[in-house]
Design an enzyme around this catalytic site. Structure first.
Site, PDB file in Angstrom:
ATOM      1  N   LYS A 262       0.800  -1.217   0.000  1.00  0.00           N
ATOM      2  CA  LYS A 262       0.000   0.000   0.000  1.00  0.00           C
ATOM      3  C   LYS A 262       0.839   1.277   0.000  1.00  0.00           C
ATOM      4  O   LYS A 262       0.727   2.123  -0.886  1.00  0.00           O
ATOM      5  CB  LYS A 262      -0.836  -0.012   1.278  1.00  0.00           C
ATOM      6  CG  LYS A 262      -2.213   0.453   1.121  1.00  0.00           C
ATOM      7  CD  LYS A 262      -3.095  -0.008   2.291  1.00  0.00           C
ATOM      8  CE  LYS A 262      -2.362  -0.471   3.518  1.00  0.00           C
ATOM      9  NZ  LYS A 262      -2.550   0.432   4.665  1.00  0.00           N
ATOM     10  N   THR A 263       1.652   1.379   1.023  1.00  0.00           N
ATOM     11  CA  THR A 263       2.428   2.598   1.190  1.00  0.00           C
ATOM     12  C   THR A 263       3.392   2.775   0.022  1.00  0.00           C
ATOM     13  O   THR A 263       3.609   3.886  -0.465  1.00  0.00           O
ATOM     14  CB  THR A 263       3.223   2.545   2.503  1.00  0.00           C
ATOM     15  OG1 THR A 263       2.327   2.094   3.526  1.00  0.00           O
ATOM     16  CG2 THR A 263       3.739   3.903   2.882  1.00  0.00           C
TER      17      THR A 263
ATOM     18  N   ASP B 290      -3.657   8.066   2.631  1.00  0.00           N
ATOM     19  CA  ASP B 290      -3.386   6.697   3.058  1.00  0.00           C
ATOM     20  C   ASP B 290      -4.467   6.268   4.057  1.00  0.00           C
ATOM     21  O   ASP B 290      -5.075   7.103   4.705  1.00  0.00           O
ATOM     22  CB  ASP B 290      -1.998   6.647   3.724  1.00  0.00           C
ATOM     23  CG  ASP B 290      -1.476   5.234   3.834  1.00  0.00           C
ATOM     24  OD1 ASP B 290      -2.112   4.325   3.260  1.00  0.00           O
ATOM     25  OD2 ASP B 290      -0.442   5.033   4.486  1.00  0.00           O
ATOM     26  N   GLU B 291      -4.684   4.985   4.205  1.00  0.00           N
ATOM     27  CA  GLU B 291      -5.658   4.457   5.171  1.00  0.00           C
ATOM     28  C   GLU B 291      -7.028   5.129   5.022  1.00  0.00           C
ATOM     29  O   GLU B 291      -7.631   5.547   6.008  1.00  0.00           O
ATOM     30  CB  GLU B 291      -5.152   4.659   6.613  1.00  0.00           C
ATOM     31  CG  GLU B 291      -3.739   4.180   6.872  1.00  0.00           C
ATOM     32  CD  GLU B 291      -3.646   2.684   7.097  1.00  0.00           C
ATOM     33  OE1 GLU B 291      -4.628   1.977   6.781  1.00  0.00           O
ATOM     34  OE2 GLU B 291      -2.596   2.228   7.560  1.00  0.00           O
TER      35      GLU B 291
ATOM     36  N   GLN C 227      -9.580  -3.557   6.748  1.00  0.00           N
ATOM     37  CA  GLN C 227      -8.718  -3.109   7.840  1.00  0.00           C
ATOM     38  C   GLN C 227      -9.230  -1.835   8.500  1.00  0.00           C
ATOM     39  O   GLN C 227      -8.484  -1.103   9.136  1.00  0.00           O
ATOM     40  CB  GLN C 227      -7.296  -2.893   7.335  1.00  0.00           C
ATOM     41  CG  GLN C 227      -6.615  -4.169   6.919  1.00  0.00           C
ATOM     42  CD  GLN C 227      -5.162  -3.951   6.559  1.00  0.00           C
ATOM     43  OE1 GLN C 227      -4.346  -3.612   7.396  1.00  0.00           O
ATOM     44  NE2 GLN C 227      -4.846  -4.131   5.285  1.00  0.00           N
TER      45      GLN C 227
ATOM     46  N   ARG D 256      -0.346  -9.329  10.129  1.00  0.00           N
ATOM     47  CA  ARG D 256       0.973  -8.754  10.403  1.00  0.00           C
ATOM     48  C   ARG D 256       2.052  -9.816  10.308  1.00  0.00           C
ATOM     49  O   ARG D 256       3.232  -9.531  10.241  1.00  0.00           O
ATOM     50  CB  ARG D 256       1.039  -8.146  11.824  1.00  0.00           C
ATOM     51  CG  ARG D 256       0.063  -7.037  12.141  1.00  0.00           C
ATOM     52  CD  ARG D 256       0.094  -5.937  11.144  1.00  0.00           C
ATOM     53  NE  ARG D 256      -0.979  -6.128  10.161  1.00  0.00           N
ATOM     54  CZ  ARG D 256      -1.048  -5.486   9.013  1.00  0.00           C
ATOM     55  NH1 ARG D 256      -0.125  -4.620   8.685  1.00  0.00           N
ATOM     56  NH2 ARG D 256      -2.034  -5.711   8.163  1.00  0.00           N
TER      57      ARG D 256
END
Length: 709
Positions: free
Chosen positions: A10-11, A198-199, A229, A585
């Site tokens: 993602k990042t 983001d997010e 998430q 994770r």
DNA sequence: TTGGTTCTCATTTTT
DNA sequence: TGAGAACCAA
């Protein structure tokens, strides 16, 4: 919109798009706005961009959290808002204090209204741009909502009087500023021509509005997120923002990232199967690049203590057998309270660890006091700060005098009123000296806010108001602790100065907006030292560990609820997402732990395994029952029996059997030797000479001191 | 006004 | 268990 599953990079997408914009398309860096959810994420993003580009262009990109970006805009545009540029940012704890005071003035039966709930309700209203009057109207016969509305009204009025903004105000006022003010709006729409978020699944309504209005002109927005998430609903996050993106931004293109580069297939399959039970989602098919992998371990322990002991033993075992770094391990829990036992057991087993997340530093009285002093000097209109430190250190202003002062203050700035009262000699003779000195002190400090660097200011301030003396006169464990906190505050100021060189007002923003602050214990462990990480599931978002332990998978704790009846379907789905975040994770090994007994809220409680454990597929799972404390004879877990030492925790104060000469280990100071002991039981005071930190007097109770076994 | 005690009460996550 | 309020004594 990039719908990016866990571990799909993602990042990376955001970082590379920014680099692409600048390098390939020749976009000026200062026209880019990148919004992240946490400060940590912002820092990371900055670093990664710096490594792709050069320092100067990276520094010119506006990267930050919604709150910090808005704070910057508001400070710059304060004139359009009838605010001093020195307006105060109110932290959460202070928000509570303010709400409580508002409740008190209203004579509301206090048992009917928990301030905590009022705070959330007010926050929700704000995020939907609802004014107190509107709230009152729409409350109807809902008595609680009516009261909330009246508290809200007072609370908001006082914020305005004080020239103070709470977290929600930062966003909401920025949106209002842009909506009401065409010139300002034009400027920022021009300035932030390229917007990246983001997010996105964790944005609330106000944040959505902000993005929407900023992007209206150039319509160049990229949001990245994962509906699976979304774990901040309780803070107003609306999952619908991501679900409705295509409707809200017509012509949007959606890209799905469905390749997972992080976890083994076994881990991913397990997590995905659980998520099948959620209904409100976009539906992605995450495929693991790493096929196979070890089975996920589901371990049942007898009690929370056994769970902690199992963890320590397992960590030591894996460390020895598989030559894992300590930093390979992440231990995750739903609630902060759970970390205690785990910390203790790591301590006893001499495993280096670090607790990531809120350290309670900002909840310390000393920190709040010093913070209030700084803010009053910057913004003397801030009556809440004035009230806080009025009698700290003691100046003989007790309840009665305070009442009198508040009466006279009305809705004017308390500090100004105080000034004039001193002038008029309203206070009795034996007190006026100290009060006048306080007023003079604040005025003196106010003068030098701009001319003194931050650490110097803080030191001067502590000196001027005799803040340290009140603790220096006595030599008790408590006063020692206070002095340490003061020192820590000074170092925070130094650290800030060294890193940024910024002014005092920036320091205030930094303190208010960076409440995370990770803790390093024991001793002074540097940032990227090799330690096990202890953190909440929420704090784990965005991180990864080769080996992950999720603890406390029990009904009531995870999913977390007070009573089954108030667990709604939406709540349950969110809880499931929280666990999903935790599971994803893990890169190689995943342990799911649950205990059958747990000490909760001061009581021993029986707990049933979490329903989420029943939702997992058997083929990628290995279930092991270790209840009954015999971890040593246990069947193979990840290591066949042990070269791992047995970890047995001695109860904190059961053994008040500390003796002179005992070797002990302390949470913060590391190892040492007992040199003196006074009193019995939890009240006992003990003097320890620590190997690295020197001699300390400690209160046995809260000191978390353990005998080394 | 202050310092000390006892009592009660609720326990999620954090910018 | 631990924080905060309420209460009490000096």
């Amino acid at each position: 919109m990039v719908l990016a599953g866990a571990g799909s990079g993602k990042t990376r997408v955001i970082v590379h798009r920014i680099a692409h914009l600048i390098r390939e398309l020749g976009v000026k860096p200062d026209r880019i706005l990148a919004v992240t959810f946490t400060n940590k994420a912002a820092r990371e993003m900055k670093e990664r961009i710096t490594s792709l580009l050069d320092d100067t262009s990276a520094a010119r990109i506006a990267i930050g959290t919604f709150h910090s970006v808005c704070a910057r805009i508001l400070r710059r545009e304060h004139r359009s808002l009838k605010l001093t540029s020195n307006f105060t940012i109110v932290t959460e704890s202070e928000q509570h204090a303010r709400v409580k005071r508002a409740v008190d003035t209203l004579n509301i039966p206090p048992d009917r209204m928990a301030p905590r709930q009022i705070v959330t309700r007010i926050s929700n209203a704000k995020n939907r741009f609802q004014e107190p009057e509107k709230m009152l109207e729409s409350a109807g016969f809902d008595l609680m909502q009516k009261w909330t509305a009246r508290v809200y009204e007072i609370y908001q009025a006082q914020l305005e009087q004080d020239h103070a903004l709470d977290f929600d105000d930062l966003i909401v006022k920025t949106v209002r500023l842009l909506e009401d003010n065409p010139l300002v709006r034009d400027a920022y729409q021009e300035r932030y021509r390229y917007i990246l978020v983001d997010e996105y699944q964790d944005t609330n309504h106000a944040q959505y509005r902000l993005i929407s209005i900023l992007s209206r002109r150039y319509r160049n927005v990229m949001v990245v997120g994962d509906d699976d998430q979304s774990i901040y609903r309780w803070r107003g996050a609306e999952i619908s923002n991501i679900l409705n993106f295509e409707r809200d931004f017509p012509g949007a293109r959606t890209v799905k990232l469905e390749q997972n580069y992080r976890s083994t297939q076994a881990i991913l399959t397990t997590a995905a199967a659980m998520m099948e039970n959620n209904r409100r989602r976009t539906g992605k098919k995450l495929v693991a690049v790493r096929s196979g992998g070890e089975k996920v371990m589901q371990v049942t322990l007898g009690s929370d203590r056994e769970e902690a002991e199992f963890l320590a033993k397992e960590l030591t075992g894996l460390h020895a057998r598989e030559h894992r770094e300590w930093s390979d391990f992440g231990i995750l829990f739903r609630t902060n309270a759970q970390s205690r036992l785990i910390e203790e057991s790591c301590l006893v087993a001499q495993i280096p660890f670090r607790v990531i997340g809120n350290t309670g530093f900002f909840n310390r009285k000393e920190v709040k006091d010093l913070f209030a002093y700084i803010r009053l000097a910057l913004n003397p209109l801030d009556s809440a700060s004035c009230l806080r430190i009025l009698n700290t250190p003691r100046r003989g202003i007790g309840a009665a005098t305070r009442e009198m002062l508040m009466e006279k203050t009305g809705d004017r700035p308390m500090f100004r009123v105080l000034e004039s009262l001193v002038e008029d000699r309203v206070f009795p003779g034996h007190k006026i000296g100290r009060i006048a000195d306080f007023v003079r002190g604040v005025l003196e400090m106010e003068k030098i806010t701009r001319t003194t660097d931050v650490p110097a200011f803080v030191r001067l301030m502590i000196e001027r108001f005799g803040y340290r003396e009140q603790f220096e006169t006595e030599d008790t464990p408590e006063s020692t602790a206070s002095l340490e906190i003061i020192e820590e505050f000074v170092s925070a100021a130094e650290e800030f100065h060294r890193r940024t060189g910024d002014t005092l007002d920036k320091f205030c923003d930094y303190l208010a907006l960076n409440q995370e602050q990770s803790s390093d214990r024991p001793g002074d462990v540097e940032e990227d030292q090799n330690t096990v990480s202890l953190l909440t599931l929420h704090n784990a978002k965005g991180l990864e560990f080769p080996v992950v332990f999720i603890t406390g998978l029990e009904e009531g704790l995870c999913p977390c609820y007070r009573s089954l009846s108030d667990l709604t379907e939406d709540d349950l789905e969110e809880e499931r997402r929280i666990v999903y975040v935790g599971m994803t994770r893990a890169m190689q090994k995943l342990f799911l732990l649950s205990a059958q007994r747990r000490f909760r809220a001061g009581k021993q409680t029986d707990s049933k395994p979490s329903r989420f454990l029943m939702e997992l597929p058997e083929k990628t799972l290995e279930r092991i029952n270790l209840q009954g404390a015999r971890t040593r004879r246990a069947r193979p877990v990840s290591f066949r029996d042990s070269d791992a030492p047995a970890v047995k925790m001695s109860h904190p104060f059961s053994g008040n059997d500390f003796r002179r000469g005992d070797r002990v280990v302390h949470k913060r100071w590391g190892t040492g030797t007992v040199i003196d002991l006074k009193g019995r039981g939890p009240e006992a005071k003990i003097t320890v000479s620590f190997d690295r930190a020197g001699r300390k007097k400690l209160l046995l109770g809260p000191s978390r001191l353990f005998k080394m076994t």
